[in-house]
Motif scaffolding. Structure first.
Motif: not given
Length: 386
Positions: A155-175
């Protein structure tokens, strides 16, 4: 000690500097030590272990046991998956994927009960990986058939909700999952709430476990409609326990279910909090309940069409199998209650159509569960004995 590199998600081997403890007698788990004045077995089967003068097999404290530590899965028994995110700031990431034993034995046939994604704001490392793996064991997530994903995101101060959503979405797709429960610690909790309430995840999150989240709580908390479990230790030295009240107030006036669990000890480490049996039970019960509620909603939404056309219905559906497995993980009194008529329940008359009768019986059970499981959450996961 070892560490988990933030760049490639590599789990490094454990080093010197820890005390040792006996784990087995000679011949049970390693060959006789060869070479080295310290007696450490340098072979592949004995890393972090040595044969003492007392004839016992000893092991470095913190070095994982291959047979019982989920973190070993990332070294061969499980998976380390790489994926690309749609976030320009994050790019490519990796995650450790911990899967139920049945999934590894029969990957095509095994029906998992859901996915759990673990995220925290502090930098990833060996300590955080050990914390998550200990939590996996205490919560019995693999036992109930869930797959656990631990992205090496920082996590960093520059991370936005859209960035976190991208991580969650990509994690679900790979699994290969469509929905999940999020477990969020400290800084990442704020962005997680934003990502869910801004509908950036399109219904992909069915439950949210907040572990000592950083304050203040986002204003969007009142827009959450999914179940939330808030967990906090009274002696937390990172996110003070007193800040819990702000989150409780923010989560109070909303349509979703909120459960709050606190413990005296644990600091800012979930694995220590989970040593409290009430916390461990709550995390496990919340996981089962949130996944089950989501599956029941999906099943009941399809029910009317299937009852109208029983010959066209798919008898064996993965959602039905998940519901059965999750129901088996509920307290016995809830399972039994689902088999009996509830007050105010509409009478259902069975006829000679065996297939339709089976569907009606299944439907009644699901409707009862859809009433009882939310009440189980509201009660704070009270067991029958209480």
């Amino acid at each position: 000690g070892g560490s988990w590199s933030g760049g490639k998600g590599k789990l490094h081997s454990y080093g010197e500097g820890a005390w040792w403890r006996p784990v087995a007698t000679p011949g049970k788990g390693m060959k006789n030590a060869k070479g080295g004045k310290d007696g450490v077995d340098r072979g592949s089967k004995g890393k972090g272990k040595f044969l003492g003068k007392d004839g016992m097999l000893w092991k470095v404290k913190g070095a994982p046991d291959e047979e019982d530590d989920p973190s070993r899965q990332s070294k061969g028994k499980g998976k380390r998956a790489g994926f690309s995110t749609e976030s320009g700031d994050l790019g490519d990431l990796e995650c450790v994927m911990l899967e139920p034993p049945g999934k590894k034995l029969a990957p095509e046939d095994y029906v998992t009960t859901g996915a759990i994604i673990c995220l925290q704001g502090l930098p990833p490392g060996q300590q955080s990986m050990q914390e998550w793996c200990s939590t996996v064991q205490a919560a019995r997530w693999l036992d109930i058939g869930a797959t656990v994903l631990i992205p090496n995101m920082q996590m960093s101060s520059a991370m936005e909700a859209e960035d976190l959503a991208a991580v969650i979405d990509a994690s679900l797709k790979v699994a290969s999952f469509e929905q999940c429960i999020l477990v969020c610690k400290d800084l990442v909790a704020y962005r997680a709430v934003e990502a869910v309430t801004k509908h950036l995840l399109h219904g992909q999150v069915v439950g949210l476990i907040l572990v000592a989240p950083s304050s203040p709580a986002p204003e969007e908390c009142h827009e959450l409609v999914i179940p939330v479990l808030l967990v906090w230790a009274m002696n937390d030295d990172v996110c003070p326990y007193e800040e819990r009240e702000g989150w409780e107030d923010a989560l109070e006036d909303r349509d979703g279910l909120t459960t709050v669990k606190v413990c005296a000890e644990g600091g800012h480490q979930l694995e220590i909090m989970m040593a409290d049996k009430h916390i461990a039970e709550a995390v496990s019960c919340f996981t089962v309940s949130a996944l089950l509620i989501a599956d029941l909603e999906e099943e009941l939404s399809l029910e009317e069409n299937e009852l109208s056309n029983p010959d066209e219905a798919v008898v064996t559906k993965k959602s039905t199998e998940r519901i059965h497995r999750l129901t088996d993980a509920l307290p016995e009194y809830l399972q039994k209650a689902a088999e009996h008529e509830h007050i105010g329940e509409e009478k259902v008359h069975l006829n000679g159509n065996v297939k339709k009768n089976a569907m009606l019986t299944e439907s009644l059970r699901n409707r009862r569960l859809s009433q009882d499981v939310p009440q189980f959450m509201i009660s704070g996961f009270v067991q029958a004995s209480e």
